[in-house]
Design a protein around this motif. Structure first.
Motif, short mmCIF file in Angstrom:
data_model
loop_
_atom_site.label_atom_id
_atom_site.label_comp_id
_atom_site.label_asym_id
_atom_site.label_seq_id
_atom_site.Cartn_x
_atom_site.Cartn_y
_atom_site.Cartn_z
N ALA A 167 0.81 -1.23 0.00
CA ALA A 167 0.00 0.00 0.00
C ALA A 167 0.84 1.28 0.00
O ALA A 167 0.55 2.21 -0.77
N PRO A 168 1.89 1.37 0.82
CA PRO A 168 2.69 2.60 0.75
C PRO A 168 3.36 2.81 -0.61
O PRO A 168 3.44 3.94 -1.09
N MET A 169 3.83 1.73 -1.22
CA MET A 169 4.45 1.87 -2.53
C MET A 169 3.41 2.25 -3.57
O MET A 169 3.70 3.04 -4.49
N ALA A 170 2.20 1.73 -3.44
CA ALA A 170 1.13 2.07 -4.39
C ALA A 170 0.78 3.54 -4.32
O ALA A 170 0.37 4.13 -5.32
N ALA A 171 0.94 4.16 -3.18
CA ALA A 171 0.63 5.59 -3.04
C ALA A 171 1.84 6.46 -3.33
O ALA A 171 1.73 7.50 -4.00
N ASN A 172 3.00 6.07 -2.85
CA ASN A 172 4.18 6.94 -2.94
C ASN A 172 4.79 7.04 -4.32
O ASN A 172 5.24 8.11 -4.72
N VAL A 173 4.84 5.94 -5.05
CA VAL A 173 5.47 5.98 -6.37
C VAL A 173 4.70 6.89 -7.33
O VAL A 173 5.30 7.77 -7.96
N PRO A 174 3.38 6.72 -7.49
CA PRO A 174 2.67 7.64 -8.39
C PRO A 174 2.73 9.10 -7.95
O PRO A 174 2.87 10.00 -8.79
N LEU A 175 2.66 9.35 -6.64
CA LEU A 175 2.75 10.73 -6.17
C LEU A 175 4.12 11.33 -6.46
O LEU A 175 4.24 12.48 -6.90
N THR A 176 5.16 10.55 -6.22
CA THR A 176 6.52 11.04 -6.46
C THR A 176 6.74 11.32 -7.94
O THR A 176 7.31 12.36 -8.31
N VAL A 177 6.29 10.43 -8.79
CA VAL A 177 6.46 10.63 -10.23
C VAL A 177 5.65 11.83 -10.71
O VAL A 177 6.12 12.62 -11.54
N THR A 178 4.46 12.00 -10.18
CA THR A 178 3.62 13.14 -10.57
C THR A 178 4.27 14.45 -10.15
O THR A 178 4.36 15.39 -10.95
N PHE A 179 4.71 14.54 -8.90
CA PHE A 179 5.36 15.77 -8.44
C PHE A 179 6.67 16.03 -9.18
O PHE A 179 7.02 17.18 -9.45
N SER A 180 7.38 14.98 -9.51
CA SER A 180 8.62 15.14 -10.26
C SER A 180 8.34 15.70 -11.66
O SER A 180 9.05 16.58 -12.15
N THR A 181 7.31 15.19 -12.30
CA THR A 181 6.95 15.68 -13.63
C THR A 181 6.49 17.13 -13.58
O THR A 181 6.91 17.94 -14.41
N VAL A 182 5.66 17.44 -12.61
CA VAL A 182 5.19 18.83 -12.48
C VAL A 182 6.37 19.76 -12.20
O VAL A 182 6.47 20.84 -12.77
N SER A 183 7.29 19.32 -11.36
CA SER A 183 8.47 20.12 -11.06
C SER A 183 9.33 20.32 -12.30
O SER A 183 9.80 21.42 -12.57
N ALA A 184 9.53 19.25 -13.05
CA ALA A 184 10.38 19.35 -14.25
C ALA A 184 9.76 20.26 -15.30
O ALA A 184 10.48 20.94 -16.03
N LEU A 185 8.45 20.27 -15.38
CA LEU A 185 7.79 21.06 -16.42
C LEU A 185 7.48 22.49 -15.98
O LEU A 185 7.12 23.31 -16.81
N THR A 186 7.65 22.80 -14.70
CA THR A 186 7.36 24.16 -14.24
C THR A 186 8.58 24.82 -13.62
O THR A 186 9.12 25.77 -14.17
N VAL A 187 9.04 24.29 -12.49
CA VAL A 187 10.12 24.95 -11.74
C VAL A 187 11.43 24.93 -12.52
O VAL A 187 12.07 25.97 -12.69
N VAL A 188 11.82 23.77 -13.00
CA VAL A 188 13.08 23.66 -13.74
C VAL A 188 13.02 24.47 -15.03
O VAL A 188 13.98 25.15 -15.40
N PHE A 189 11.88 24.42 -15.69
CA PHE A 189 11.69 25.20 -16.91
C PHE A 189 11.82 26.69 -16.63
O PHE A 189 12.50 27.42 -17.36
N LEU A 190 11.20 27.15 -15.56
CA LEU A 190 11.26 28.57 -15.20
C LEU A 190 12.69 29.00 -14.86
O LEU A 190 13.16 30.04 -15.30
N ILE A 191 13.39 28.20 -14.08
CA ILE A 191 14.77 28.52 -13.71
C ILE A 191 15.65 28.57 -14.95
O ILE A 191 16.51 29.44 -15.09
N THR A 192 15.44 27.64 -15.88
CA THR A 192 16.23 27.62 -17.11
C THR A 192 15.96 28.86 -17.95
O THR A 192 16.88 29.47 -18.49
N CYS A 193 14.70 29.25 -18.04
CA CYS A 193 14.37 30.46 -18.80
C CYS A 193 14.98 31.70 -18.17
O CYS A 193 15.47 32.58 -18.88
N LEU A 194 14.94 31.77 -16.86
CA LEU A 194 15.45 32.95 -16.18
C LEU A 194 16.98 33.02 -16.17
O LEU A 194 17.55 34.09 -16.13
N SER A 195 17.63 31.86 -16.19
CA SER A 195 19.09 31.86 -16.11
C SER A 195 19.73 32.32 -17.41
O SER A 195 20.82 32.88 -17.39
#
Length: 90
Positions: A40-68
């Motif tokens: 059960a913990p793996m069933a919840a944690n893996v999808p959440l981690t991958v989702t937050f990682s994708t959102v981070s890569a497409l927003t925060v990292v993208f923004l930092i790259t544009c600003l740098s």
């Protein structure tokens, strides 16, 4: 501009791989018996981690790259050398 082009190019595969991971880990929620509490913990944690990682890569990292501006330096060097794969002249 190069950052927008790069994100536009990798966006569909990144989203599809994220969805594939979420779909593949969803059945772990339904495991019963002795293994249920362990999965059960793996069933919840893996999808959440991958989702937050994708959102981070497409927003925060993208923004930092544009600003740098580091991507613009690479594109300008490529244009001075005569184009190549980084040539974004439309």
């Amino acid at each position: 501009m190069a950052t927008l082009y790069a994100v536009d190019e990798v966006l569909p595969p990144v989203i599809m791989s994220t969805l594939a991971i979420i779909v593949s880990f969803t059945p772990l929620f339904f495991i019963t018996g002795m293994m249920g509490p362990y999965m059960a913990p793996m069933a919840a944690n893996v999808p959440l981690t991958v989702t937050f990682s994708t959102v981070s890569a497409l927003t925060v990292v993208f923004l930092i790259t544009c600003l740098s501006g580091s991507v613009n330096v690479v594109v300008q060097k490529a244009r001075k050398k005569g184009g190549g794969t980084l040539s974004l002249d439309g």
